[in-house]
Motif scaffolding. Sequence first.
Motif, mmCIF file in Angstrom:
data_model
loop_
_atom_site.group_PDB
_atom_site.id
_atom_site.type_symbol
_atom_site.label_atom_id
_atom_site.label_comp_id
_atom_site.label_asym_id
_atom_site.label_seq_id
_atom_site.Cartn_x
_atom_site.Cartn_y
_atom_site.Cartn_z
ATOM 1 N N ASN A 78 0.821 -1.214 0.000
ATOM 2 C CA ASN A 78 0.000 0.000 0.000
ATOM 3 C C ASN A 78 0.852 1.262 0.000
ATOM 4 N N ASP A 120 1.677 1.602 -3.709
ATOM 5 C CA ASP A 120 0.539 1.980 -4.555
ATOM 6 C C ASP A 120 -0.079 3.315 -4.162
ATOM 7 N N GLY A 121 -0.186 3.570 -2.883
ATOM 8 C CA GLY A 121 -0.918 4.744 -2.427
ATOM 9 C C GLY A 121 -0.078 5.974 -2.185
ATOM 10 N N ILE A 122 1.236 5.802 -2.013
ATOM 11 C CA ILE A 122 2.090 6.966 -1.717
ATOM 12 C C ILE A 122 3.134 7.166 -2.814
ATOM 13 N N LYS A 153 1.754 7.536 -6.529
ATOM 14 C CA LYS A 153 1.017 8.787 -6.693
ATOM 15 C C LYS A 153 1.949 9.992 -6.716
ATOM 16 N N LYS A 200 1.390 11.534 -10.253
ATOM 17 C CA LYS A 200 0.265 12.465 -10.225
ATOM 18 C C LYS A 200 0.736 13.911 -10.225
ATOM 19 N N ALA A 244 -1.231 12.158 -2.526
ATOM 20 C CA ALA A 244 -1.177 10.771 -2.050
ATOM 21 C C ALA A 244 -2.579 10.229 -1.797
ATOM 22 N N SER A 245 -2.755 8.945 -2.103
ATOM 23 C CA SER A 245 -4.038 8.296 -1.829
ATOM 24 C C SER A 245 -4.209 8.055 -0.332
ATOM 25 N N TYR A 246 -3.097 7.792 0.356
ATOM 26 C CA TYR A 246 -3.143 7.603 1.801
ATOM 27 C C TYR A 246 -3.377 8.950 2.472
ATOM 28 N N THR A 249 0.446 3.707 8.176
ATOM 29 C CA THR A 249 0.576 2.504 7.335
ATOM 30 C C THR A 249 0.883 1.262 8.159
#
Length: 513
Positions: free
Chosen positions: A85, A88-90, A93, A97, A108-110, A146
């Motif tokens: 995660n 994928d999420g930090i 992105k 992004k 960040a998604s997180y 996390t």
Amino acid sequence: MKKKIIKKLFQRSTSKNTNKEQSNADDIELKKQKIHSILDDNLNLFKSIYHLPHNTDVKIRELTIRSGNRRAFIMYIATMADSQNIQDGIVAKLIEKEDPSGKIENIASYPVFKTSSTIGDIVENLNSGITALFIEGDPQCYLFETTQIRGRGIESSPNEVIVKGAKEAFGEMLIDNLALIRKKIKNENLIVESKIISKRANNSLFIVYQKDLVNDELLQQVKQKIDSLDADAIPDLSILEQYIEARPRSLFPTILYTERPDRASAYLEEGHIVLLMENSPGCLILPATFWSLFHSPEDHYLRVPYGNFIRILRFIAMFIALFTSSFYLAGTTFHIGMIPPDLLMAIAGSRERVPFPSLIEVLLMELAFELIREAGLRVPSPIGPTIGIVGALILGQAAVQANIISPIIIIVIALSGLSSFIVSDVSMNFAIRMTRFLFILSAGFMGIFGITALLVCGLFYLVSLKSFGTPYFAPMTPHYPSSKDTTIRHVPMKERFRPGYIQSKDMVKKGKD
């Protein structure tokens, strides 16, 4: 010559201790400082703190944030964080992004857990499984929640077994333990406070209480006791219990340890305080009385007649466990005239060829029973019960045939030992088992008078015990207004008051008048 060698060794030891103290002082001073705005300085600093590259589970990844083309690096402990995660999420992105605002919260998604600029605070969060993001030119660090520590699932309690009622038990995962309590108490007044209780290991303690019920003086007393702790590491609640109890050398416990969230929730609803720790499959309940330690979690799940029958049976079993061996010993040694003639002849006939006095005979069998009990607990579970049954049968039969002990002793010890199992609390069970040996010794030397003297002294001692200011036998003595849930309990509709010795903010339970 010897004096010179001893002097050199002393000087060397003093020098090492001085260097160690200086190193600890430097570490403490470093953790109070702020991080740098220069990325390379932060990178080198945290590599030094975590001894990279020797520390293999601490991961650092350098990257360039696409939004603003800024250099950065993330840092986390792989064995405590969710690596997939994080990627994928930090990381993904931040690299891919584009965001006009350039805010990390939007990229960040997180979600950002919090920001910090103090080195000590960042290190403490990293050690808990948090991921840290450092950015070039930014004077603060971004922390992401996390944490992913693997552990057991929610299972039933192995030590507090009940037939009727909830089967859930606490585990090693603190977040699951708090969730189990909050599932039972859906109230905004349920407070969970966190404190660091050790200097080196940074063990966290969580204080749980009901804000609208807890006595403020009791809460302050508990917090002062916790703040006064001076230890490098307190990894478990069972060790913490020994630090905070008033009399750690006492045979009788003054803090209740339970593995059941329903029991903890019930005490919270009465105004008690609950302590939780990570990696501890249980909780501590403060304050505790003799009655809370003696009661079983199942008492309130059973209908009143059934629950009271079990309680009365438990009281009888406690007295049997404490006094059976000692009364037998006193009667056969000092008070033969109190025994009926037929029974006396049977006892004398069974002991005719036994070479030991009654005191040695009883002590030998009590020790043998304790050895069998502990052996059955320590060996692997599939063969534990087998060892207990086979060991007791073989040992008892062989000892009787060899004329080492008399057959009646087997009955006395078996009755006494089996009765001790009915007390569910582990600490109280140990207290009863050890107190039994004191009564046996007093009966062996002074008979009934020794038992009576020890009983009176023991009652005086128990009455003097307190748990965070609460008398041990409250609310029976001294008397407090309460639901009178001591030896027997009343129907739930009649339990209108919370325990008076807690002095909670709301003494009356809600219900119809």
